[in-house]
Enzyme design. Structure first.
Site, PDB file in Angstrom:
ATOM      1  CB  CYS A  27      -0.919   0.009   1.114  1.00  0.00           C
ATOM      2  SG  CYS A  27      -2.365   0.913   1.147  1.00  0.00           S
ATOM      3  CG  HIS A  28      -0.487   4.989   1.383  1.00  0.00           C
ATOM      4  ND1 HIS A  28      -1.635   4.454   1.267  1.00  0.00           N
ATOM      5  CD2 HIS A  28      -0.506   6.270   0.828  1.00  0.00           C
ATOM      6  CE1 HIS A  28      -2.610   5.063   0.823  1.00  0.00           C
ATOM      7  NE2 HIS A  28      -1.897   6.191   0.419  1.00  0.00           N
TER       8      HIS A  28
END
Length: 184
Positions: free
Chosen positions: A106-107
């Site tokens: 993800c991030h």
């Protein structure tokens, strides 16, 4: 158990994505690995986006790349906090330089950007930080999991089964390569 004797760091900070900490933590433990949560201060509690707590077992000052066979960096907004710590970036950079597992979902790509390990690599991430990953030198691929040597990346919580499967494959592959080197 396939990961018996392996030790993995999971970096934690406030506003982490719940599934991206707990799913890999339990999956890696289930496979026999020792999993240690690491953050700037040991013994502190950090909360997820929805308030779910995780306690940091070790601080960045208490660990080194030599202590671990790999690192998992979860997503949510925690990576923006994690990458503000030079020692966190150094830990990820040194684990990567040693050819050990670096798994980011993800991030978490933000931490890889700040650690300076993406140039010339293939990676994926949450679509909102795609440009950051590209500007850090990676070739972005929109797939559930991308493996580039010891680097395993995924986009979102739905990708966790593939993410963990490939992270374990990298860890097992390292073990087999290490044994082959010792025998020859």
């Amino acid at each position: 158990m396939e990961l018996s004797g392996k030790k993995i760091a999971i970096l934690v900070d406030n506003l982490y994505q719940e599934m991206e900490v707990w799913y890999p933590l339990y999956r890696l433990r289930e496979a026999g690995a020792q999993v240690v949560t690491v953050r700037a201060k040991a013994g502190e509690t950090y909360t997820s986006k929805f308030g779910y707590p995780v306690v940091s077992e070790r601080s960045y000052d208490q660990v080194s790349a030599a202590d671990f066979d790999g690192v998992v960096v979860p997503g949510g907004y925690a990576p923006d906090h994690i990458r503000r710590h030079a020692k966190a970036n150094q830990l990820v950079r040194e684990i990567d330089a040693q050819g050990k597992l670096v798994a980011a979902i993800c991030h978490a790509g933000w931490v890889l950007c700040s650690a300076g390990i993406l140039k010339g690599r293939k990676a994926t991430c949450f679509f909102a930080i795609k440009d950051d990953v590209i500007h850090a030198g990676a070739t972005y691929v929109d797939e559930e999991v991308v493996v580039d040597r010891n680097l395993v990346t995924s986009r979102k919580p739905d990708d966790l089964p593939a993410f963990c499967r490939e992270a374990i494959s990298v860890l097992v592959g390292r073990a087999v390569a290490s044994k082959a080197t010792l025998v020859s």
